[in-house]
Design a protein around this motif. Structure first.
Motif, PDB file in Angstrom:
ATOM      1  N   LEU A  79     -13.846 -11.763  -2.783  1.00 27.97           N
ATOM      2  CA  LEU A  79     -13.043 -12.359  -1.719  1.00 27.97           C
ATOM      3  C   LEU A  79     -13.946 -13.143  -0.773  1.00 27.97           C
ATOM      4  CD1 LEU A  79     -10.721  -9.339  -0.814  1.00 27.97           C
ATOM      5  CD2 LEU A  79     -10.159 -11.310  -2.253  1.00 27.97           C
ATOM      6  N   PRO A  80     -13.421 -14.192  -0.153  1.00 23.51           N
ATOM      7  CA  PRO A  80     -14.212 -14.941   0.838  1.00 23.51           C
ATOM      8  C   PRO A  80     -14.566 -14.068   2.029  1.00 23.51           C
ATOM      9  CG  PRO A  80     -12.227 -16.149   0.174  1.00 23.51           C
ATOM     10  CD  PRO A  80     -12.085 -14.766  -0.363  1.00 23.51           C
ATOM     11  N   ALA A  81     -15.553 -14.485   2.776  1.00 24.93           N
ATOM     12  CA  ALA A  81     -15.940 -13.772   3.991  1.00 24.93           C
ATOM     13  C   ALA A  81     -14.748 -13.652   4.923  1.00 24.93           C
ATOM     14  CB  ALA A  81     -17.086 -14.513   4.681  1.00 24.93           C
ATOM     15  N   GLY A  82     -14.562 -12.478   5.486  1.00 24.50           N
ATOM     16  CA  GLY A  82     -13.460 -12.242   6.417  1.00 24.50           C
ATOM     17  C   GLY A  82     -12.195 -11.724   5.772  1.00 24.50           C
ATOM     18  N   GLU A  83     -12.175 -11.643   4.434  1.00 22.93           N
ATOM     19  CA  GLU A  83     -10.999 -11.125   3.734  1.00 22.93           C
ATOM     20  C   GLU A  83     -11.336  -9.782   3.090  1.00 22.93           C
ATOM     21  OE1 GLU A  83      -9.309 -13.936   1.044  1.00 22.93           O
ATOM     22  OE2 GLU A  83      -8.872 -15.408   2.604  1.00 22.93           O
ATOM     23  N   GLN A  84     -10.364  -8.854   3.150  1.00 21.56           N
ATOM     24  CA  GLN A  84     -10.541  -7.522   2.593  1.00 21.56           C
ATOM     25  C   GLN A  84      -9.202  -7.037   2.029  1.00 21.56           C
ATOM     26  OE1 GLN A  84     -11.984  -6.037   6.514  1.00 21.56           O
ATOM     27  NE2 GLN A  84     -13.668  -5.130   5.358  1.00 21.56           N
ATOM     28  N   LEU A  85      -9.272  -5.958   1.266  1.00 24.40           N
ATOM     29  CA  LEU A  85      -8.039  -5.310   0.838  1.00 24.40           C
ATOM     30  C   LEU A  85      -7.511  -4.456   1.982  1.00 24.40           C
ATOM     31  CD1 LEU A  85      -8.636  -4.038  -2.814  1.00 24.40           C
ATOM     32  CD2 LEU A  85      -7.749  -6.230  -2.023  1.00 24.40           C
ATOM     33  N   LEU A  86      -6.201  -4.483   2.181  1.00 26.06           N
ATOM     34  CA  LEU A  86      -5.575  -3.714   3.246  1.00 26.06           C
ATOM     35  C   LEU A  86      -5.293  -2.296   2.769  1.00 26.06           C
ATOM     36  CD1 LEU A  86      -4.312  -3.698   6.095  1.00 26.06           C
ATOM     37  CD2 LEU A  86      -2.151  -4.416   5.026  1.00 26.06           C
ATOM     38  N   VAL A  87      -5.753  -1.327   3.546  1.00 30.67           N
ATOM     39  CA  VAL A  87      -5.550   0.096   3.264  1.00 30.67           C
ATOM     40  C   VAL A  87      -4.822   0.706   4.460  1.00 30.67           C
ATOM     41  CG1 VAL A  87      -6.704   2.310   2.900  1.00 30.67           C
ATOM     42  CG2 VAL A  87      -7.562   0.256   1.768  1.00 30.67           C
ATOM     43  N   LEU A  88      -3.754   1.456   4.201  1.00 29.15           N
ATOM     44  CA  LEU A  88      -2.899   1.950   5.283  1.00 29.15           C
ATOM     45  C   LEU A  88      -2.749   3.466   5.247  1.00 29.15           C
ATOM     46  CD1 LEU A  88      -0.003  -0.676   5.077  1.00 29.15           C
ATOM     47  CD2 LEU A  88      -1.908  -0.648   6.703  1.00 29.15           C
ATOM     48  N   THR A  89      -2.722   4.031   6.448  1.00 32.08           N
ATOM     49  CA  THR A  89      -2.371   5.439   6.646  1.00 32.08           C
ATOM     50  C   THR A  89      -1.252   5.494   7.667  1.00 32.08           C
ATOM     51  OG1 THR A  89      -4.603   6.254   6.171  1.00 32.08           O
ATOM     52  CG2 THR A  89      -3.171   7.681   7.481  1.00 32.08           C
ATOM     53  N   SER A  90      -0.174   6.194   7.335  1.00 36.75           N
ATOM     54  CA  SER A  90       0.944   6.360   8.266  1.00 36.75           C
ATOM     55  C   SER A  90       0.964   7.795   8.781  1.00 36.75           C
ATOM     56  CB  SER A  90       2.279   6.043   7.578  1.00 36.75           C
ATOM     57  OG  SER A  90       3.365   6.410   8.428  1.00 36.75           O
ATOM     58  N   LEU A  91       0.978   7.943  10.085  1.00 34.46           N
ATOM     59  CA  LEU A  91       0.999   9.275  10.688  1.00 34.46           C
ATOM     60  C   LEU A  91       2.394   9.868  10.711  1.00 34.46           C
ATOM     61  CD1 LEU A  91      -1.473   8.709  13.664  1.00 34.46           C
ATOM     62  CD2 LEU A  91      -1.955   9.567  11.363  1.00 34.46           C
ATOM     63  N   VAL A  92       3.416   9.100  10.333  1.00 33.23           N
ATOM     64  CA  VAL A  92       4.792   9.610  10.388  1.00 33.23           C
ATOM     65  C   VAL A  92       5.444   9.723   9.016  1.00 33.23           C
ATOM     66  CG1 VAL A  92       5.148   8.754  12.723  1.00 33.23           C
ATOM     67  CG2 VAL A  92       5.760   7.303  10.783  1.00 33.23           C
ATOM     68  N   ARG A  93       4.962   8.985   8.045  1.00 38.30           N
ATOM     69  CA  ARG A  93       5.559   8.992   6.707  1.00 38.30           C
ATOM     70  C   ARG A  93       5.191  10.285   5.980  1.00 38.30           C
ATOM     71  NH1 ARG A  93       8.523   8.179   2.661  1.00 38.30           N
ATOM     72  NH2 ARG A  93       8.312   6.365   1.295  1.00 38.30           N
ATOM     73  N   ARG A  94       6.183  10.981   5.377  1.00 42.77           N
ATOM     74  CA  ARG A  94       5.910  12.271   4.744  1.00 42.77           C
ATOM     75  C   ARG A  94       6.187  12.254   3.244  1.00 42.77           C
ATOM     76  NH1 ARG A  94       8.598  16.618   5.814  1.00 42.77           N
ATOM     77  NH2 ARG A  94       6.838  18.058   5.892  1.00 42.77           N
ATOM     78  N   ARG A  95       7.262  11.626   2.800  1.00 40.85           N
ATOM     79  CA  ARG A  95       7.652  11.722   1.392  1.00 40.85           C
ATOM     80  C   ARG A  95       6.980  10.670   0.522  1.00 40.85           C
ATOM     81  NH1 ARG A  95       8.591  16.844   1.135  1.00 40.85           N
ATOM     82  NH2 ARG A  95       9.961  17.498   2.842  1.00 40.85           N
ATOM     83  N   PHE A  96       5.926  10.103   1.058  1.00 33.29           N
ATOM     84  CA  PHE A  96       4.977   9.303   0.296  1.00 33.29           C
ATOM     85  C   PHE A  96       3.597   9.694   0.810  1.00 33.29           C
ATOM     86  CE2 PHE A  96       2.238   5.603  -0.325  1.00 33.29           C
ATOM     87  CZ  PHE A  96       2.469   5.326  -1.675  1.00 33.29           C
ATOM     88  N   PRO A  97       2.608   9.873  -0.075  1.00 32.62           N
ATOM     89  CA  PRO A  97       1.282  10.297   0.388  1.00 32.62           C
ATOM     90  C   PRO A  97       0.550   9.151   1.078  1.00 32.62           C
ATOM     91  CG  PRO A  97       1.262   9.945  -1.980  1.00 32.62           C
ATOM     92  CD  PRO A  97       2.696   9.811  -1.549  1.00 32.62           C
ATOM     93  N   ALA A  98       0.975   8.829   2.262  1.00 35.06           N
ATOM     94  CA  ALA A  98       0.511   7.632   2.973  1.00 35.06           C
ATOM     95  C   ALA A  98      -0.822   7.897   3.670  1.00 35.06           C
ATOM     96  CB  ALA A  98       1.567   7.184   3.976  1.00 35.06           C
ATOM     97  N   LEU A  99      -1.830   8.196   2.887  1.00 32.90           N
ATOM     98  CA  LEU A  99      -3.159   8.497   3.394  1.00 32.90           C
ATOM     99  C   LEU A  99      -4.173   7.630   2.652  1.00 32.90           C
ATOM    100  CD1 LEU A  99      -4.999  10.248   5.161  1.00 32.90           C
ATOM    101  CD2 LEU A  99      -4.994  11.972   3.345  1.00 32.90           C
ATOM    102  N   ARG A 100      -4.649   6.584   3.321  1.00 37.09           N
ATOM    103  CA  ARG A 100      -5.582   5.612   2.739  1.00 37.09           C
ATOM    104  C   ARG A 100      -4.980   4.974   1.482  1.00 37.09           C
ATOM    105  NH1 ARG A 100     -11.808   6.596   2.965  1.00 37.09           N
ATOM    106  NH2 ARG A 100     -11.681   4.477   3.809  1.00 37.09           N
ATOM    107  N   PHE A 101      -3.729   4.548   1.622  1.00 37.26           N
ATOM    108  CA  PHE A 101      -2.992   3.896   0.537  1.00 37.26           C
ATOM    109  C   PHE A 101      -3.470   2.462   0.377  1.00 37.26           C
ATOM    110  CE2 PHE A 101       0.906   1.188  -0.146  1.00 37.26           C
ATOM    111  CZ  PHE A 101       0.935   1.334  -1.524  1.00 37.26           C
ATOM    112  N   VAL A 102      -3.939   2.122  -0.818  1.00 35.02           N
ATOM    113  CA  VAL A 102      -4.404   0.768  -1.113  1.00 35.02           C
ATOM    114  C   VAL A 102      -3.198  -0.108  -1.433  1.00 35.02           C
ATOM    115  CG1 VAL A 102      -5.874  -0.666  -2.574  1.00 35.02           C
ATOM    116  CG2 VAL A 102      -6.592   1.674  -1.990  1.00 35.02           C
ATOM    117  N   THR A 103      -2.925  -1.088  -0.578  1.00 29.09           N
ATOM    118  CA  THR A 103      -1.751  -1.937  -0.762  1.00 29.09           C
ATOM    119  C   THR A 103      -1.991  -3.049  -1.780  1.00 29.09           C
ATOM    120  OG1 THR A 103      -2.387  -3.503   0.963  1.00 29.09           O
ATOM    121  CG2 THR A 103      -1.134  -1.548   1.660  1.00 29.09           C
TER     122      THR A 103
END
Length: 420
Positions: free
Chosen positions: A252-276
């Motif tokens: 990827l060019p400089a300044g671009e990265q893969l987005l990784v998300l953690t949701s503190l409220v989502r429960r029925r999906f393992p939303a802990l360092r989820f690679v989008t």
């Protein structure tokens, strides 16, 4: 990321995921000590036990939403229990209230196709005090325009590709009558938003973009005051290099990265360092008005373990370059082997100077394409200007074409494959 990753809330999230998902606990071992750096990235391969779980074991009162398939060609089932649905609706209400706070609006029209956003839109707008109706997705494009003319909404809630479909068949003098548009779904580059605003008779500030995912829910919205996307409270956003997520061949060019998300409220999906697998540009944490927030410039494309180089082309950047010079167009990108072709279908009367400016803009302002051409991954780009949509079954303006059309087509080994 310049943010404390050892907050009590993150440890609680880690313990919650280990409790709710035995396969995750097995994957992470019996070590009860918490260290953020040791929490694994949830890549597509690591998530397969969740996606392939037995639906018969899911309580009947949970909602299920489906997205693209796994490597075994089974569509992914994403679950929301009552707590997750309540949190999703509350987040959307807070975001819409923020976006609409300076408008005097009473009627909203949801034109969202299918999915989670469509299923909840009417309830969310009504709880904000607006009357709201939803347009069935299967109607031809002209029928969507008729519904707008009849209902006369102040707010149009839709996806960029659906709005493109309506603009494609709308007469030049069509009275949209809306005060603002709220978008969700595909990327909406600034130049595209400006051209849409001109067509709708509103300002570019009135075309408001939001981002979400079926796995996580609401993620971010575009804040006009800082001209950046702001990540919602309760969402931890990180940027990682592709190699960290099992994609060593992706650069990827400089300044671009893969987005990784953690949701503190989502429960029925393992939303802990989820690679989008979304590529985020200029992600950073900053202080504003005494509050720490995460912001970014844009999500520009999507990559993944199953994608070839042609599918890493950024439609965001291509459309942004084109709409700097063209008032209205249908943009289609075709990749066949190492050949890239951009088809621009427009009714605008473009002189040769404008066509040259578009070609120069595409070649000079999109680093990824230039690098691919220089590296031999792609031949020189072909930019074609078409007077009518030659792929369509119905003539322009009849309103009988599909409301949504794909933008990126990849041809491989004699078989067509596309991503809209």
């Amino acid at each position: 990321m310049p943010i404390s990753m050892n907050l009590p809330s993150l440890r609680a999230k880690w313990e919650e995921v280990r409790l709710l998902y035995p396969w995750y606990k097995e994957m992470t071992g019996d070590n009860k000590s918490f260290n953020w750096e040791d929490v694994p990235l949830l890549t597509q391969d690591r998530l397969l036990p969740y996606y392939e779980s037995d639906e018969k074991a899911v309580p009947l009162d949970w909602n299920v939403y489906r997205t693209s398939g796994t490597s075994g060609n089974k569509r992914k089932a994403i679950y929301y229990d009552a707590s997750d649905e309540d949190a999703y609706i509350q987040y959307k209400k807070e975001m819409f209230a923020e976006l609409l706070k300076n408008y005097e609006v009473s009627r909203a029209l949801s034109d969202m196709g299918t999915g989670h956003a469509e299923a909840t839109a009417v309830q969310i707008f009504e709880e904000l005090g607006l009357a709201c109706e939803s347009v069935p997705f299967g109607l031809p494009a002209a029928a969507h325009l008729i519904r707008i003319a009849e209902y006369q909404p102040d707010v149009l809630y839709t996806m960029p590709s659906l709005l493109d479909g309506m603009l494609r068949v709308a007469p030049p003098d069509f009275n949209w009558g809306v005060q603002c548009v709220i978008l969700v779904g595909e990327p909406a580059p600034p130049a595209w938003r400006q051209r849409v605003a001109e067509r709708l008779g509103i300002t570019e500030r009135d075309v408001m973009d939001t981002l979400g995912s079926i796995e996580i829910g609401t993620i971010a919205y575009y804040d006009r005051s800082i001209e950046r996307y702001v990540v919602m409270d309760g969402i931890i956003a990180e940027g990682v290099e592709p190699a960290e997520a099992g994609l060593p061949d992706v650069e990827l060019p400089a300044g671009e990265q893969l987005l990784v998300l953690t949701s503190l409220v989502r429960r029925r999906f393992p939303a802990l360092r989820f690679v989008t697998y979304d590529v985020v540009r200029d992600l950073r944490v900053e202080e504003r008005d005494g509050k720490r927030m995460t912001t970014f410039d844009a999500i520009v494309k999507r990559v993944g373990p199953e994608l070839k180089h042609g599918e890493k082309i950024s439609i965001y950047d291509i459309e942004n370059a084109i709409f700097k010079h063209v008032r209205q167009a249908v943009v289609k990108v075709l990749v066949n082997g190492n050949k890239l072709q951009v088809n621009i279908t427009t009714a605008d009367d473009l002189d040769e100077g404008t066509r040259t400016a578009v070609r120069d803009e595409l070649h000079s302002t999109i680093p990824a394409i230039g690098a691919m051409i220089r590296g031999g991954l792609l031949e020189q780009m072909d930019v074609l200007f078409l007077g009518k949509d030659t792929d369509s079954a119905a003539p322009e303006g009849t309103g009988k074409k599909p409301i949504k059309q794909k933008k990126l087509f990849v041809q491989q080994s004699g078989e067509g494959r596309d991503r809209g």
